[in-house]
Design a protein around this motif. Structure first.
Motif, PDB file in Angstrom:
ATOM      1  N   GLU A  55     -75.857  -2.960  50.817  1.00 52.92           N
ATOM      2  CA  GLU A  55     -74.511  -3.284  51.596  1.00 52.92           C
ATOM      3  C   GLU A  55     -73.821  -2.155  50.979  1.00 52.92           C
ATOM      4  O   GLU A  55     -72.913  -1.618  51.866  1.00 52.92           O
ATOM      5  CB  GLU A  55     -74.012  -4.558  51.263  1.00 52.92           C
ATOM      6  CG  GLU A  55     -72.604  -4.759  52.095  1.00 52.92           C
ATOM      7  CD  GLU A  55     -72.906  -4.933  53.309  1.00 52.92           C
ATOM      8  OE1 GLU A  55     -71.936  -4.340  53.953  1.00 52.92           O
ATOM      9  OE2 GLU A  55     -73.757  -5.388  53.936  1.00 52.92           O
ATOM     10  N   GLN A  56     -73.701  -1.875  49.830  1.00 54.05           N
ATOM     11  CA  GLN A  56     -72.882  -0.707  49.526  1.00 54.05           C
ATOM     12  C   GLN A  56     -73.191   0.410  49.948  1.00 54.05           C
ATOM     13  O   GLN A  56     -72.479   1.497  50.624  1.00 54.05           O
ATOM     14  CB  GLN A  56     -72.991  -0.494  47.925  1.00 54.05           C
ATOM     15  CG  GLN A  56     -72.154  -1.488  47.209  1.00 54.05           C
ATOM     16  CD  GLN A  56     -71.895  -1.337  45.508  1.00 54.05           C
ATOM     17  OE1 GLN A  56     -73.015  -0.988  45.134  1.00 54.05           O
ATOM     18  NE2 GLN A  56     -71.180  -1.721  44.805  1.00 54.05           N
ATOM     19  N   GLU A  57     -74.549   0.874  50.189  1.00 52.40           N
ATOM     20  CA  GLU A  57     -75.197   1.999  50.853  1.00 52.40           C
ATOM     21  C   GLU A  57     -74.801   1.880  52.089  1.00 52.40           C
ATOM     22  O   GLU A  57     -74.401   3.157  52.738  1.00 52.40           O
ATOM     23  CB  GLU A  57     -76.470   2.056  50.550  1.00 52.40           C
ATOM     24  CG  GLU A  57     -77.119   3.408  50.455  1.00 52.40           C
ATOM     25  CD  GLU A  57     -78.434   3.486  50.149  1.00 52.40           C
ATOM     26  OE1 GLU A  57     -79.461   4.028  50.989  1.00 52.40           O
ATOM     27  OE2 GLU A  57     -79.020   2.866  49.113  1.00 52.40           O
ATOM     28  N   ARG A  58     -74.782   0.657  52.834  1.00 48.32           N
ATOM     29  CA  ARG A  58     -74.310   0.877  54.460  1.00 48.32           C
ATOM     30  C   ARG A  58     -73.120   1.202  54.414  1.00 48.32           C
ATOM     31  O   ARG A  58     -72.327   2.092  55.502  1.00 48.32           O
ATOM     32  CB  ARG A  58     -74.885  -0.571  54.759  1.00 48.32           C
ATOM     33  CG  ARG A  58     -76.222  -0.700  55.336  1.00 48.32           C
ATOM     34  CD  ARG A  58     -76.321  -1.874  56.160  1.00 48.32           C
ATOM     35  NE  ARG A  58     -76.080  -2.922  55.603  1.00 48.32           N
ATOM     36  CZ  ARG A  58     -77.016  -3.788  54.683  1.00 48.32           C
ATOM     37  NH1 ARG A  58     -78.259  -3.265  54.880  1.00 48.32           N
ATOM     38  NH2 ARG A  58     -76.762  -4.840  54.183  1.00 48.32           N
ATOM     39  N   ARG A  59     -72.111   0.721  53.548  1.00 51.35           N
ATOM     40  CA  ARG A  59     -70.787   0.970  53.498  1.00 51.35           C
ATOM     41  C   ARG A  59     -70.310   2.359  53.335  1.00 51.35           C
ATOM     42  O   ARG A  59     -69.729   3.069  54.047  1.00 51.35           O
ATOM     43  CB  ARG A  59     -69.742   0.264  52.558  1.00 51.35           C
ATOM     44  CG  ARG A  59     -69.065  -1.012  53.354  1.00 51.35           C
ATOM     45  CD  ARG A  59     -68.316  -1.806  52.121  1.00 51.35           C
ATOM     46  NE  ARG A  59     -68.843  -2.981  51.878  1.00 51.35           N
ATOM     47  CZ  ARG A  59     -68.930  -3.631  50.773  1.00 51.35           C
ATOM     48  NH1 ARG A  59     -68.769  -2.744  49.763  1.00 51.35           N
ATOM     49  NH2 ARG A  59     -69.522  -4.707  50.316  1.00 51.35           N
ATOM     50  N   ALA A  60     -71.331   3.187  52.437  1.00 51.76           N
ATOM     51  CA  ALA A  60     -70.996   4.591  52.201  1.00 51.76           C
ATOM     52  C   ALA A  60     -71.290   5.169  53.311  1.00 51.76           C
ATOM     53  O   ALA A  60     -70.598   6.344  53.787  1.00 51.76           O
ATOM     54  CB  ALA A  60     -71.580   4.833  51.076  1.00 51.76           C
ATOM     55  N   MET A  61     -72.508   4.832  54.026  1.00 47.90           N
ATOM     56  CA  MET A  61     -73.025   5.719  55.328  1.00 47.90           C
ATOM     57  C   MET A  61     -71.871   5.446  56.356  1.00 47.90           C
ATOM     58  O   MET A  61     -71.600   6.544  56.925  1.00 47.90           O
ATOM     59  CB  MET A  61     -74.411   5.178  55.647  1.00 47.90           C
ATOM     60  CG  MET A  61     -75.604   5.596  54.715  1.00 47.90           C
ATOM     61  SD  MET A  61     -75.659   7.153  54.421  1.00 47.90           S
ATOM     62  CE  MET A  61     -76.128   7.835  55.965  1.00 47.90           C
TER      63      MET A  61
END
Length: 108
Positions: A73-79
């Protein structure tokens, strides 16, 4: 039942409940050993402990999955943030081109 007596190395059965009871030793005075105590509480806690120990890998896997989902989820937010910034820069450049084009059209 089988009348053949078992030995220590090769008992007739491995089930302790079916084995012959131990006879008191004559070399040891009677009552010198501690009296038998009820072990139901110990057995219950042992069963609870083994049940908990069997559930440990499941709990670890659940915690691991929770961590992995959180990371994803954090990676998706960063992307999404990176994509939004890229789109913003693109829009700003397009806006600048449009202003220049308008200024050039007014000048002529």
């Amino acid at each position: 039942m089988n009348t053949i007596a078992g030995t220590i190395d090769r008992p007739v059965t491995h089930d302790p409940k079916k084995q012959a009871p131990m006879k008191p030793s004559t070399s040891e005075p009677a009552g010198s050993a501690t009296q038998d105590v009820t072990t139901t509480g110990a057995n219950d806690s042992r069963q609870n402990r083994t049940r908990e120990m069997q559930l440990i890998p499941e709990a670890l896997a659940r915690a691991h999955m929770h961590d992995r989902l959180h990371e994803a989820e954090q990676e998706r937010r960063a992307m999404r943030l990176v994509t939004a910034r890229r789109m913003q820069r693109r829009a700003e450049r397009a806006s600048l081109r449009a202003r220049r084009a308008l200024a050039m059209a007014v000048m002529q």
